[in-house]
Each structure stands twice: as C-alpha cells, then as structure tokens.
Design an enzyme around this catalytic site. Structure first.
Site, mmCIF file in Angstrom:
data_model
loop_
_atom_site.group_PDB
_atom_site.id
_atom_site.type_symbol
_atom_site.label_atom_id
_atom_site.label_comp_id
_atom_site.label_asym_id
_atom_site.label_seq_id
_atom_site.Cartn_x
_atom_site.Cartn_y
_atom_site.Cartn_z
ATOM 1 N N ASP A 194 52.285 31.532 10.205
ATOM 2 C CA ASP A 194 50.834 31.565 10.352
ATOM 3 C C ASP A 194 50.331 30.145 10.541
ATOM 4 O OD1 ASP A 194 50.792 34.275 10.049
ATOM 5 O OD2 ASP A 194 49.525 34.314 8.255
ATOM 6 N N ARG A 241 52.213 40.383 16.950
ATOM 7 C CA ARG A 241 52.018 38.931 16.809
ATOM 8 C C ARG A 241 53.261 38.168 17.277
ATOM 9 N NH1 ARG A 241 49.074 38.280 10.858
ATOM 10 N NH2 ARG A 241 47.397 39.775 11.249
#
Length: 664
Positions: A194, A241
């Site tokens: 992230d 993602r």
C-alpha cells in the site's frame, strides 16, 4: 628484502525456444536515463541520472529523479537476525544498510516494523524474510530502499477482504523516494503493498505478488501528485489491485506479468490494472494470461496501452486519452512482451546474487571509508564499487572484515587507480604497501594498484615500495594491474606455517627486483608480467622471490601467461630463493609453465640469495616457449608426470576445495 645494487632508469611514460534463448541474453537490459521535459500542467520531476542495468543496485524510473534514492548509503552496514535488532536499526536517525539474514518472526502477530528515512533493508541471499509483520513508513519518511526480501503470512483466516485487520506487507503514507525491488509478498492480512496519500518518486520493480486478494494499492487521495514506475513484477494468484492506481500524476507500467488470477465469480472486483480518478497511466509490453478485466480506466482517467499481449482474457481493456510520455522523464528499454513470462518468472523475487554495494565516492568519500563501513565478522559479500578516477590514498582491509569485493566501475582497469608513493624507508616493507589485504575471501577486479615512488630520483637505503600486500586466504584478483618497481606484489600469510592462497587472472604485473614475492600459494594465470629495465646490460632484476614454507608443496605457479620486457637480452632472472631473516624452513617453490618468455631472461635464470643456493630451492619450468625459453643444465624442467599434479586446481584446492577459476 635485500637491496639490489644500482638504480633503474626512469620508466617510460522464433518459437518459444528462441524466446527463451533471447530472455537469457537480456540480463543486461533496461538502460535508464532521461531526456525531455515534463508536461507544464503537472508536477515536474528532475531529469534522471545515468543509465542502469537489470542487475544494478541503483534505482531506475521515478525513484531515480529529483536527487535520486540512495537508501542507507553512506551509513554502516549491519546484519540482523532478530526482531529487536531489525527494529532498532530501521528506526534509527542515522543511515544504515540493514541486511536481514534468515527468517525474522514478528511478534505480536501483525505488528509494524517502522522504517525511518535513509535506510536500505535488504535480504541476505534469497532467504531473508519477515514473517507475520509489516514494514511501515510513516508520513515524512524519505529515501528508503527495500530489496530482496520475502514478507509473508500475516493473513487471518476468514478475513479474505482484509476488513478486520490492516496487516500489509509494506505500507507507506506521504513519503518520497522509495525503491521496492526484487521482493516476494504473499498471504498477508490486508494489502501486500500500500503506497498512499501523495507519496512521490516511487519505483516498484521485479517483485512477486502471490496468493492474495488485494495485491497493490496506490493513492487514497484527491491530489494528483504521485509519480510511480512499476516494471517487471509478477502478479500470480492474486485477485485485484494489480495495481489499483488512484489519482496518480504519472503511472508507468511496463513488462509486468499477470497470471493465474483468482477467480471467485466477482464481476467487478476481479481485475488487473485500474487507472482510477484522474490517473494518467501508460502500460507497455506487459503480458496478461487468464485475466478478467486486464486493464481499465475511469472516465476521468487517461490510459495508453501499447505492445502488451493478452491470452485467454475477458472483460475490459480500456484505452483513452494521451496520458504522458515516460521518455520525457527517463530513458528505459522495453523487453519484448513475448519474453515477459519467462523473464519475469526467472528474475523477479529474491535473488541469491543480489548483495550490498557501497559506492565510492558517491556514498563514501574514500575507499577506506567504505571498508570501514563493512561490519566486523562480515559473512556475506559486500561490494565496494569504486568509480573511475585516481585515488591517492592507502587502503587497509583488516582480518576482521572478510568477504569484500573491491571493484572498479570503469570501462578499463586503468580507469580506476589506487596509488600512493611510500617507500620501505619511511615505514618498513609492510608500511610501504599502497593496499594491504589481511582479510580472507577478498576479491578485487577492474582496478589498478600502484606505488609510484620514484626509486631513481631519491637516495634511500631501501627501495621496496609495494603496490599490494596480502596475508589473507582465498584472495582473487581479476583484470587488475599492479604497478611498481621493487617488491610490487607481495602475497604472504600470517606466519610461516600458515598457508594462504591467492589467484591472479587476466591481469598485469610489472616491476624489476623481486616484484612477485612472498610465501602464499599463488597462481598467476593468463596474465602479462613485465620485466622493467633498470638500465643494466647484465642484471636488471629478479621476477620472483618466493619464501614457501618447506611443509607446503605449492608456492608460485605462473601458467598460460606472457612475460614481456624492455630490458636487454640475457639481463633478467626468473627468481631467487628468499629466506626471511635467514629462516631455513622457507624453501622457495616456483613453477613457470606453458608461458612465453622474452629474450631478456637469462639462460641461467635462477640465482642465489643471501647465502642460500637456488639449487636447494624448488625451481622448475614446464613447456615454456619464446626466445627466453631455453632448456639448459641450469634450468630444471618438470616431468610430465609431476606436471599432472601441479595444475591450478592442485595449487588452490586446499582442504576446502577452493576453485575460483571455476567461476569463468
């Protein structure tokens, strides 16, 4: 050593098979530099630095801009094997290069290891790993490199969507200049990687994202600031993602491989690459195999795709707008899309051959400063990369710092020179050495070592002036030059009965008096040895002066080499026996075989020294050739049978089977 009388004159100035074969030749791919200007209506990074290659330790892409990313360069190198040490050095204020050796299990389960600015965290070999924990970069963190690690297994059973835990592999908010390279991320609690909230100048390269739902998310901001290069990553067994990029100013994705996507029937949240918000995304020469929605873009985003291969894919392949031209920021070279599966599966993730490199003078002002940064008891190779230039300073690698690779980075060994001018009269023979290597397992390559003391210009009692002295074991010199006059290269051992081994290959050695000498077992192979003229018509010097312990069968072996000279014919000896301090147990052993000899070599090339007869030493030749290779009564020749037991392997193997020649 005994001084030779007289002075020397000044020295003169198609199918899959073809694709796979091509992949194997791509190891040096990806030149990276920069040309052009950024678009005027968006943030404008600086131009990138000089080119890099696939195996470089220098970041490329956006992480190379705006001053670059150097991590812990300039700081001490430390090796950690437990959580407390990792946490201590990672959070320290000063720069560190932190090597993670083996597996570190983080407790409590899912806890963070905070990584502060100016750090390199790198796995040792391909087995360094962090288990059950996260590397966390707090807002304001800058200049971090994370390489060659496995980060795994903080997943909580039943929490597939990561709604109850936030156990990422790496998480960062509002950071800049980060390079994430050659890692494996798998089976974590929330995201694998992230990168959030206006983080800038990021490169993510050669990583593996596996066995996970939400692999790689970027953004979580309405600002359009983040610049990111994402290349040669393998997304395997992930769902979404891959990455998701939210409001990125520039997202450059190339040569990535998406395969074995998780299929759970979700029509929307199973996808490959997603340009969200106002992201500008460029995708080049990637490979999508069995992927739902390979690449997609919001109506507000811009996505340009070129050159990628889609195999067994379904769903969206959006492309609209102009996005940006990555070449306006940095240069790069694309690998063929067809080669990506084989290339990325082989070269992504942790690699045994990736190690720590310390750069001189970019990160450390001197070679000695870089040596000093290497930890005592160092068990894993550290490369000291020395940029082209002349470094007028002495260098000492102590016995406490083994496993160092000293490497010049120029096109030629003459580009990078370590030189000083101390004679023995000002510090003894050892003190005169420009470079001393007392440690074991040291390699030097693509360098010149010199002692440029001018013995013809100064009247001193002792003219020894060493360019190099070694006492360590398992020392390798490749493509090196040793320049000097008397005692240029000394290969020794800590004491008479200790055997040290030195291997010199593809190198150049010059001198006049005893300029290859000592008691170490030394092999000189495929090299050029120059006998320098001192102006005499009868005696210009001695090539070797071995002091081999009588209990050691192997002393000096010069093989498959070429001896050259500017000295008059019949004016140079091949060697003489050196008995330091009159030590009777030092009985020279020298074999010169399969080597070209010049006319400067005497017909009787071995001679006495300090009252010790050369005939009591172990001097032999075998199959030499050239104008100086006569066979006379004063030139003992080794028999064919004995020669079979006097090979490079025999000299170097020892009890541990050392075989540095096998690397070539």
């Amino acid at each position: 050593m005994t001084q030779l009388q007289g002075k020397r004159l000044p020295r003169p100035g198609a199918g899959q098979g073809r694709v796979l074969a091509a992949v194997l030749g791509l190891v040096a791919a990806l030149g990276l530099g920069a040309v052009g200007q950024a678009r005027a209506d968006t943030p404008s990074p600086e131009k990138a630095p000089a080119a890099a290659s696939r195996w470089t330790d220098q970041p490329h892409g956006f992480a190379s801009l705006a001053g670059g990313t150097t991590g812990g360069a300039g700081g001490k190198v430390v090796t950690v094997t437990d959580q407390a040490s990792l946490a201590k050095y990672a959070a320290a204020e000063e720069p560190y290069v932190i090597r993670v050796s083996g597996s570190i299990a983080v407790e409590p389960f899912g806890s963070d290891i905070v990584v502060a600015s100016n750090k390199t965290v790198i796995g040792v070999g391909d087995t360094g790993e962090i288990v059950h924990g996260e590397l966390h970069l707090n807002p304001g963190t800058s200049n971090v490199i994370i390489r060659n690690l496995t980060i795994r297994d903080s997943y909580v059973e039943g929490d597939w969507d990561g709604k109850t835990t936030d156990f990422d592999a790496i998480q960062m908010d509002t950071v800049d200049h980060v390079w994430i390279d050659h890692n494996r991320f798998t089976h974590m609690g929330d995201g694998l990687l992230d990168i959030r909230k206006d983080s800038r100048y990021i490169t993510v390269s050669y990583n593996q994202f596996t066995n996970h739902n939400k692999a790689f998310g970027i953004g979580w901001t309405t600002n359009v600031l983040t610049e990111m290069t994402i290349d040669h990553n393998w997304f395997n067994g992930t769902k979404q993602r891959n990455p998701s990029a939210d409001n990125l100013a520039y997202a450059h994705l190339y040569n990535n491989y998406l395969s074995s996507q998780v299929k759970d029937g979700d029509p929307v949240w199973t996808y490959g690459n997603w340009a969200r918000g106002k992201t500008r995304m460029v995708i080049e020469n990637s490979y999508y195999d069995g992927v739902q929605h390979p690449y997609q873009a919001d109506a507000t985003a811009e996505l340009v795709q070129r050159g990628s291969i889609l195999r067994n894919t379904t769903g969206r392949t959006d492309a609209w707008g102009t996005a940006f031209d990555p070449h306006e920021f940095y240069d790069y070279r694309l690998d063929p899309a067809a080669a990506v599966p084989a290339l990325v599966t082989r070269f992504s993730g942790p690699q045994q051959r990736i190690g720590v490199t310390l750069h001189v003078p970019a990160d450390y002002p001197t070679v000695q400063a870089a040596v000093d940064a290497v930890p005592d008891g160092n068990a894993v190779p550290v490369t000291i990369a020395v940029a082209p230039g002349t470094y007028r300073a002495k260098v000492y690698i102590p016995a406490t710092k083994p496993n160092i690779v000293l490497q010049g980075t120029g096109q030629d060994r003459s580009d990078t020179v370590i030189v000083y001018d101390t004679p023995a009269a000002y510090g003894g023979s050892t003190g005169s050495a420009t470079v001393r290597i007392a440690a074991n397992d040291v390699t030097a390559r693509h360098l010149t070592f010199s002692n440029d003391f001018d013995e013809a210009a100064v009247e001193l009692n002792g003219e020894q002036a060493l360019a190099m002295k070694t006492t360590g074991d398992r020392i390798v010199f490749e493509d090196t030059a040793f320049l000097g006059n008397q005692d240029t290269l000394m290969t020794d051992s800590p004491k008479l009965t200790t055997v040290s081994r030195v291997y010199v290959r593809d190198s150049y050695i010059e001198g006049d008096v005893d300029f290859v000498y000592g008691r170490a077992t030394t092999v000189i192979e495929r090299s050029v040895i120059k006998l320098l003229s001192r102006g005499s018509t009868t005696n210009n010097g001695y090539m070797t002066a071995a002091s081999t312990w009588t209990g050691n069968l192997y002393g000096f072996l010069i093989t498959r080499s070429k001896v050259v000279s500017d000295a008059p014919d019949q004016s140079f000896h091949l060697g003489r026996p050196w008995h330091p301090g009159g030590e009777p147990e030092a009985v020279a052993q020298v074999l010169i075989r399969d080597t070209e000899l010049p006319a400067a070599v005497k017909s009787a090339p071995w001679t006495d020294m300090s009252g010790f007869s050369w005939k009591d030493a172990r001097f032999t030749e075998y199959r030499n050739y050239g104008p100086g290779a006569e066979v006379t009564a004063d030139r003992p020749q080794m028999s064919d049978e004995d020669a079979r037991a006097h090979t490079v392997a025999d000299y170097l193997a020892g009890s541990d089977g050392w075989a540095p020649y096998a690397r070539h």
